[in-house]
Design an enzyme around this catalytic site. Structure first.
Site, mmCIF file in Angstrom:
data_model
loop_
_atom_site.group_PDB
_atom_site.id
_atom_site.type_symbol
_atom_site.label_atom_id
_atom_site.label_comp_id
_atom_site.label_asym_id
_atom_site.label_seq_id
_atom_site.Cartn_x
_atom_site.Cartn_y
_atom_site.Cartn_z
ATOM 1 N N THR A 405 84.823 -44.950 28.638
ATOM 2 C CA THR A 405 86.227 -45.234 28.378
ATOM 3 C C THR A 405 86.675 -46.295 29.369
ATOM 4 O O THR A 405 86.571 -46.115 30.583
ATOM 5 C CB THR A 405 87.107 -43.968 28.490
ATOM 6 O OG1 THR A 405 88.490 -44.354 28.405
ATOM 7 C CG2 THR A 405 86.889 -43.227 29.785
ATOM 8 N N HIS A 461 79.937 -29.320 34.822
ATOM 9 C CA HIS A 461 79.207 -28.710 35.936
ATOM 10 C C HIS A 461 78.337 -27.539 35.486
ATOM 11 O O HIS A 461 77.510 -27.041 36.251
ATOM 12 C CB HIS A 461 80.192 -28.243 37.017
ATOM 13 C CG HIS A 461 79.638 -28.313 38.399
ATOM 14 N ND1 HIS A 461 78.289 -28.242 38.673
ATOM 15 C CD2 HIS A 461 80.259 -28.444 39.600
ATOM 16 C CE1 HIS A 461 78.095 -28.312 39.975
ATOM 17 N NE2 HIS A 461 79.274 -28.445 40.568
#
Length: 489
Positions: A405, A461
């Site tokens: 992005t 994560h």
């Protein structure tokens, strides 16, 4: 023989669509691949093309109807042919049992435009990007348009005059702030160039556009009628940043409530699910983009002449990502905690977040790892144009493995993008700007002006550890600072 037009498969997890507009009427002649109607799904708005040439004999669905993949939507045949009846009777036996009148009762559905475009809410969630890709039609979409050498901004503006008319007009409320005259008058780079070449300045022209903007017609009329010599020049004004594509007509109201579009509802749902179902955090590095920007500056003129498109920094970043991912496959995977599995990909379907007036969409470039900088530049432009022009197909949205992005295209210094599940990583490329930095030289440390940018990686994560993210980013930084891209542009 009359042929049935069925709604094609819409990609993974898309089971239905809504007809938002018909683009042809019963009796119209259509060509192969000519758009027949528009649909909206929870992933993309797109046009459905005709698989055959002929005449539209009948429509089996109307605007606002919900349809499913494989459902018959239209009948196309020869001009004097009739749409087959439901039981498909033998045409020789029942020449008078014609169901044709049904097809002629339905043209009024043509009058309904896309309701979704009436009032667009917020132009993009946290993961938004320009480009942004760098398509020619919208110069602001060029990623990381950092300050170029002093003459560069003017040259860039003159290079791409076409985009200006395509910009969305500023809403009345915004445009009524003040009517500016003189060198600060509202005028596109093309208009300023026309006036400059005619020996005129903006303060000699009365703008007729919104907020006093000097239109091309205003400039042409002023040049045709002549004008006083241009006064001693002041420095060209810094262009004002674009207004949000989301503008609200409040009228006499102080509060306005509107219905969310289908795409905005989908974005809201998808982003919330992303935050609720993944363990997201962001880490970043600062990369010296000077080498790439010098190469781009030297090559962009002949590149545009040869390729017909602008060369922005984004294809370089995309290429560097594709060169780095094979050494760090963990960021190019997905996790399924219910199944207790992790899946990795030996290819890169590179998502490019595109900021549109309808909201943020993330189409992807299939097998991006096989493309050069030039090929990626073309792919990014093509995706951006088709995204903004409602030319995407569901497959363009499905199957992404890693996303970029480019918030730097809008001048953002820093960002923490939101993951695009089931992907486990997304890279935010910030603005490229000149900064004083400490460098090592033969004479010791020195302060130099370099073109720097932050690269922010948001990762899941649950699968990617902080050390994994740091290793990927430092490797990516090395590629951007040291790899020789000159043979690819």
């Amino acid at each position: 023989m009359a042929e049935e037009v069925k709604l094609p498969e819409l990609g993974e997890s898309v089971t239905e669509a809504i007809v938002t507009a018909w683009l042809v009427e019963v009796g119209d002649t259509v060509e192969v691949d000519q758009p027949l109607f528009e649909i909206s799904t929870d992933k993309v708005d797109t046009e459905v093309p005709s698989p055959v040439a002929g005449t539209l004999l009948e429509r089996k669905a109307e605007v606002d109807d919900t349809i499913e993949p494989g459902q018959v939507i239209a009948i196309i045949g020869e001009g004097d042919e009739e749409a087959p009846a439901e039981e498909e009777p033998d045409t020789e036996e029942e020449p008078e049992a014609e169901e044709e009148p049904e097809a002629e009762q339905e043209p009024e559905a043509e009058q309904e435009p896309e309701a979704e475009e009436e009032a667009e809410p917020e132009a993009g969630p946290k993961a938004e990007a320009e480009e942004e890709p760098e398509p020619e039609e919208e110069p602001e979409a060029e990623p990381g348009e950092e300050p170029e050498p002093e003459e560069e901004p003017k040259a860039e503006a003159e290079e791409e005059p076409e985009p200006e008319p395509a910009r969305r007009p500023r809403a009345d409320a915004a445009s009524q702030e003040v009517s500016v005259s003189g060198e600060g008058a509202l005028a596109s780079p093309l208009v300023r160039k026309m006036l400059r070449e005619a020996g005129m300045s903006p303060d000699q022209v009365q703008g007729s556009g919104e907020g006093g903007r000097i239109t091309r017609a205003d400039a042409e009329a002023a040049v045709a009628s002549g004008g006083a010599p241009r006064p001693a020049a002041a420095a060209a004004p810094t262009p004002r940043p674009d207004a949000s594509p989301t503008q609200i007509d409040f009228g006499d109201d102080r509060v306005k409530t509107i219905e969310l579009t289908r795409i905005r509802k989908s974005i809201a749902k998808h982003m919330l699910e992303s935050m609720q179902t993944t363990a997201q955090l962001t880490t970043a590095v600062e990369a010296d983009m000077s080498r790439i920007m010098h190469l781009r500056g030297a090559a962009k003129g002949r590149f545009k002449q040869r390729e017909g498109i602008s060369l922005s920094p984004l294809p370089f970043v995309a290429r560097a990502v594709c060169l780095t991912i094979p050494r760090h496959p963990i960021v190019n995977g997905r996790i399924d905690t219910d199944e207790g599995t992790a899946t990795y990909h030996d290819y890169v379907n590179l998502g490019i977040a595109v900021d549109t007036e309808r909201g943020l969409l993330v189409p992807n470039i299939k097998d991006a790892q096989d493309l050069s900088v030039t090929e990626l530049a073309h792919a990014i432009v093509d995706l951006a144009e088709r995204t903004r022009g409602k030319g995407l197909q569901p497959d363009d949205i499905a199957g992404g493995t890693f996303t970029i992005t480019s918030t730097g295209s809008r001048g953002a210094l820093w960002d923490t993008p939101i993951l695009n599940p089931p992907e486990v990583a997304i890279l935010g490329a910030a603005v490229i700007e000149k900064r004083p930095v400490v460098i090592e030289s033969e004479l010791g440390d020195a302060i130099a002006i370099r073109q720097m940018s932050y690269l922010a990686l948001t990762y899941d994560h649950r699968l990617v550890d902080g050390a994994d993210a740091a290793r990927f980013l430092t490797d990516l930084k090395w590629v951007l600072e040291n790899h020789d891209f000159s043979d690819e542009v």
